[in-house]
Design a protein around this motif. Structure first.
Motif, PDB file in Angstrom:
ATOM      1  N   VAL A   1      38.486  31.260  47.981  1.00  0.00           N
ATOM      2  CA  VAL A   1      37.906  30.057  47.393  1.00  0.00           C
ATOM      3  C   VAL A   1      37.196  30.426  46.098  1.00  0.00           C
ATOM      4  CG1 VAL A   1      37.640  28.814  49.581  1.00  0.00           C
ATOM      5  CG2 VAL A   1      35.799  30.279  48.787  1.00  0.00           C
ATOM      6  N   SER A   2      37.280  29.525  45.120  1.00  0.00           N
ATOM      7  CA  SER A   2      36.656  29.695  43.799  1.00  0.00           C
ATOM      8  C   SER A   2      37.276  30.822  42.985  1.00  0.00           C
ATOM      9  CB  SER A   2      35.142  29.936  43.927  1.00  0.00           C
ATOM     10  OG  SER A   2      34.516  28.825  44.523  1.00  0.00           O
ATOM     11  N   SER A   3      38.375  31.348  43.441  1.00  0.00           N
ATOM     12  CA  SER A   3      39.060  32.422  42.723  1.00  0.00           C
ATOM     13  C   SER A   3      40.485  32.528  43.246  1.00  0.00           C
ATOM     14  CB  SER A   3      38.338  33.757  42.911  1.00  0.00           C
ATOM     15  OG  SER A   3      39.042  34.809  42.298  1.00  0.00           O
ATOM     16  N   ASN A   4      41.388  32.990  42.387  1.00  0.00           N
ATOM     17  CA  ASN A   4      42.772  33.167  42.850  1.00  0.00           C
ATOM     18  C   ASN A   4      43.182  34.625  42.893  1.00  0.00           C
ATOM     19  OD1 ASN A   4      42.874  33.677  40.146  1.00  0.00           O
ATOM     20  ND2 ASN A   4      44.458  32.160  39.665  1.00  0.00           N
ATOM     21  N   VAL A   5      42.202  35.524  42.708  1.00  0.00           N
ATOM     22  CA  VAL A   5      42.499  36.956  42.760  1.00  0.00           C
ATOM     23  C   VAL A   5      41.441  37.690  43.576  1.00  0.00           C
ATOM     24  CG1 VAL A   5      43.749  37.042  40.571  1.00  0.00           C
ATOM     25  CG2 VAL A   5      41.269  37.345  40.589  1.00  0.00           C
ATOM     26  N   LEU A   6      41.849  38.764  44.215  1.00  0.00           N
ATOM     27  CA  LEU A   6      40.920  39.632  44.930  1.00  0.00           C
ATOM     28  C   LEU A   6      40.264  40.595  43.944  1.00  0.00           C
ATOM     29  CD1 LEU A   6      43.256  40.421  47.941  1.00  0.00           C
ATOM     30  CD2 LEU A   6      41.032  39.311  48.164  1.00  0.00           C
ATOM     31  N   SER A   7      39.122  41.128  44.322  1.00  0.00           N
ATOM     32  CA  SER A   7      38.461  42.132  43.499  1.00  0.00           C
ATOM     33  C   SER A   7      39.316  43.394  43.466  1.00  0.00           C
ATOM     34  CB  SER A   7      37.073  42.450  44.047  1.00  0.00           C
ATOM     35  OG  SER A   7      37.163  42.924  45.378  1.00  0.00           O
ATOM     36  N   SER A   8      39.072  44.257  42.498  1.00  0.00           N
ATOM     37  CA  SER A   8      39.907  45.444  42.298  1.00  0.00           C
ATOM     38  C   SER A   8      39.947  46.340  43.533  1.00  0.00           C
ATOM     39  CB  SER A   8      39.407  46.240  41.091  1.00  0.00           C
ATOM     40  OG  SER A   8      38.034  46.591  41.260  1.00  0.00           O
ATOM     41  N   GLU A   9      38.806  46.453  44.238  1.00  0.00           N
ATOM     42  CA  GLU A   9      38.774  47.317  45.422  1.00  0.00           C
ATOM     43  C   GLU A   9      39.532  46.724  46.613  1.00  0.00           C
ATOM     44  OE1 GLU A   9      34.598  45.367  45.125  1.00  0.00           O
ATOM     45  OE2 GLU A   9      36.168  46.119  43.791  1.00  0.00           O
ATOM     46  N   ASP A  10      39.889  45.434  46.516  1.00  0.00           N
ATOM     47  CA  ASP A  10      40.600  44.786  47.617  1.00  0.00           C
ATOM     48  C   ASP A  10      42.041  44.410  47.259  1.00  0.00           C
ATOM     49  OD1 ASP A  10      38.487  44.934  49.403  1.00  0.00           O
ATOM     50  OD2 ASP A  10      37.631  43.016  48.802  1.00  0.00           O
ATOM     51  N   LYS A  11      42.570  44.970  46.182  1.00  0.00           N
ATOM     52  CA  LYS A  11      43.916  44.619  45.729  1.00  0.00           C
ATOM     53  C   LYS A  11      44.987  44.878  46.786  1.00  0.00           C
ATOM     54  CE  LYS A  11      43.512  43.023  41.508  1.00  0.00           C
ATOM     55  NZ  LYS A  11      44.004  41.659  41.166  1.00  0.00           N
ATOM     56  N   THR A  12      44.764  45.879  47.621  1.00  0.00           N
ATOM     57  CA  THR A  12      45.764  46.205  48.649  1.00  0.00           C
ATOM     58  C   THR A  12      45.823  45.149  49.750  1.00  0.00           C
ATOM     59  OG1 THR A  12      44.117  47.559  49.831  1.00  0.00           O
ATOM     60  CG2 THR A  12      45.553  48.687  48.251  1.00  0.00           C
TER      61      THR A  12
END
Length: 260
Positions: A99-110
């Motif tokens: 919610v409020s974003s369409n991308v995960l943070s860099s540490e959660d990209k996997t």
């Protein structure tokens, strides 16, 4: 305790917001997780996760205020550093709604393959930023369509405060028709809700309050990061009166960048 319980669950559906953890993001995550918990099949645990460490929650004065007003204890919150999403993903148990974003943070990209839904206002906005919807209003719309009986007065109070705070942040003189429609629906359903003016005044007071925060916490409260992929720059905003700013500049040799 959570990890032990997760071994007996078929699925864990996590609703997680933006790393800014603003009021709109947090309330949207709470509300949508509540909705999912009511409509999901047995064996699925639905959890809202605040996308910050617990130690940073003290920075978010307006968020803490509205939750305390509704007697929602901080002990009920789950923070990003308190749940091992990567372990759940490796076990094949994790689903994620953003919610409020369409991308995960860099540490959660996997974890991208675990994302099953995105609730992002920018994907529903008009060309004019002034009319951009909040995540909270998108969540309200879905619940009103799918299970309107789940909207309680407490939940309406949370959602309305979130929508009003988002409008305040955009500095628009008039609430858009889309937001007004949602607010009016909540107010008609629960006429005993406090006047909008009261909520706005309280949110304005708490938004700029740094009472009880250290200097470091005050600087981190509104910290924003800009990056071109290689260089990352952190910018912090500290609100103070003009009188305090002038006195500080006259009595201190050190360099400060201050936004009023």
């Amino acid at each position: 305790m959570f990890q032990n319980r997760s071994k007996r669950l078929e699925k864990v559906h996590v609703v997680i917001g933006h790393k800014s953890c603003d009021l709109d993001s947090l309330i949207s995550a709470f509300t949508y997780a509540y909705f999912l918990d009511k409509v999901s099949p047995p064996g699925v645990l639905c959890l809202p996760v605040l996308n910050i460490p617990r130690t940073e929650f003290s920075y978010f004065t307006e968020t803490r205020f509205i939750l305390e007003e509704l007697n929602i204890s901080e002990s009920f919150h789950i923070f990003r550093d308190e749940i091992n999403l990567h372990q759940l993903h490796n076990e094949g148990k994790l689903s994620i709604t953003l919610v409020s974003s369409n991308v995960l943070s860099s540490e959660d990209k996997t974890l991208e393959s675990a994302v099953v839904k995105v609730i992002n206002p920018t994907e529903h906005s008009d060309a004019d930023f002034e009319f951009r919807e909040s995540s909270s209003s998108l969540v309200v719309k879905e619940i009103l369509q799918e299970a309107p009986e789940l909207i309680t007065e407490q939940l309406a109070h949370l959602l309305r405060g979130s929508i009003l705070f988002k409008w305040m942040a955009m500095e628009s003189k008039k609430i858009s028709e889309k937001q007004e429609e949602i607010l009016s629906t909540l107010e008609e359903k629960f006429p005993s809700l406090p006047p909008r003016e009261d909520i706005i005044n309280i949110l304005q007071e708490t938004q700029f309050s740094a009472q009880g925060l250290s200097i470091e916490q005050t600087m981190l409260k509104d910290l924003k990061e800009l990056s071109d992929g290689e260089i990352k720059v952190a910018i912090s905003t500290v609100n103070m009166t003009l009188e305090v700013r002038v006195r500080k500049l006259l009595t201190d040799d050190r360099f400060y960048t201050i936004t009023l």
